[in-house]
Scaffold this active site. Structure first.
Site, PDB file in Angstrom:
ATOM      1  N   ILE A 115       0.829  -1.201   0.000  1.00  0.00           N
ATOM      2  CA  ILE A 115       0.000   0.000   0.000  1.00  0.00           C
ATOM      3  C   ILE A 115       0.861   1.249   0.000  1.00  0.00           C
ATOM      4  O   ILE A 115       1.828   1.345   0.760  1.00  0.00           O
ATOM      5  CB  ILE A 115      -0.917   0.000   1.239  1.00  0.00           C
ATOM      6  CG1 ILE A 115      -1.817  -1.223   1.197  1.00  0.00           C
ATOM      7  CG2 ILE A 115      -1.720   1.290   1.339  1.00  0.00           C
ATOM      8  CD1 ILE A 115      -2.484  -1.543   2.487  1.00  0.00           C
ATOM      9  N   CYS A 116       0.479   2.202  -0.834  1.00  0.00           N
ATOM     10  CA  CYS A 116       1.131   3.508  -0.861  1.00  0.00           C
ATOM     11  C   CYS A 116       0.187   4.503  -0.190  1.00  0.00           C
ATOM     12  O   CYS A 116      -0.804   4.938  -0.780  1.00  0.00           O
ATOM     13  CB  CYS A 116       1.424   3.939  -2.298  1.00  0.00           C
ATOM     14  SG  CYS A 116       2.182   5.570  -2.405  1.00  0.00           S
ATOM     15  N   LEU A 117       0.460   4.811   1.058  1.00  0.00           N
ATOM     16  CA  LEU A 117      -0.294   5.786   1.828  1.00  0.00           C
ATOM     17  C   LEU A 117       0.719   6.519   2.687  1.00  0.00           C
ATOM     18  O   LEU A 117       1.385   5.906   3.521  1.00  0.00           O
ATOM     19  CB  LEU A 117      -1.358   5.084   2.683  1.00  0.00           C
ATOM     20  CG  LEU A 117      -2.285   5.951   3.512  1.00  0.00           C
ATOM     21  CD1 LEU A 117      -3.117   6.876   2.626  1.00  0.00           C
ATOM     22  CD2 LEU A 117      -3.190   5.084   4.372  1.00  0.00           C
TER      23      LEU A 117
END
Length: 185
Positions: A115-117
């Site tokens: 995940i890219c957060l």
């Protein structure tokens, strides 16, 4: 539900009623992480987005839980997306580890679940990464927002999905719907 809180109270009662030599150090000591989690889980459950649900497979282990996000608008409406959240011992100095368990066609989530957060980054150039002032509530709201206002095609982790959207929005939407039918129901 917060059985760890009950356990902490019970352990305090046990500690007060027994001589100190009878209670081992491991029984008396509760980690900073676990103390924070009792408070944060209660806050999270009171402020959960209506599109999210949390599940604690073992109510005595608040450091591991699952999150289900069911978007009610946008590209991912109608899908049910599972996340695994594990809170490390060094929490709140480091962010929780999060993985998407549902296969998804998304610019900010790889098909393998990465995940890219920004708030999940331990070190962030733009200053929006993890900080000890952040909480599990921030993480859950951030994950929920990946399906609406934080959906980011300009800074993707899954470059192929982002390029697909730029190339052919209708075909992108069809592929998302196909993934939802196959993996997110």
């Amino acid at each position: 539900m917060l059985t760890l809180a009950s356990k902490l109270k019970r352990d305090e009662g046990v500690k007060g009623s027994r001589p100190s030599s009878a209670v081992s150090d491991s029984t008396r000591r509760v980690s900073v992480r676990d103390k924070l989690l009792v408070k944060e889980v209660a806050e999270l459950e009171a402020n959960l987005p209506c599109t999210c649900k949390v599940n604690f497979p073992d109510p005595n282990k608040l450091h591991y839980f699952q999150l289900t996000v069911t978007p009610d608008e946008g590209h991912y409406q109608g899908g049910k997306f599972q996340f695994e959240i594990e809170v490390p011992d060094a929490y709140n100095m480091v962010p929780p580890k999060v993985k998407c368990l549902t296969r998804i066609w998304h610019p900010n989530i790889t098909e393998m679940g990465e995940i890219c957060l920004s708030l999940l980054r331990e070190h962030s150039i733009d200053g929006t990464g993890w900080a000890p002032t952040r909480t599990l509530k921030d993480v859950v709201w951030g994950l929920n927002s990946l399906f609406t206002d934080l959906l980011n095609f300009d800074d993707p982790l899954n470059i192929e999905a982002a390029e697909h959207h730029l190339r052919d929005k209708e075909d992108f939407r069809n592929k998302v719907e196909d993934y939802i039918k196959r993996y997110a129901r």
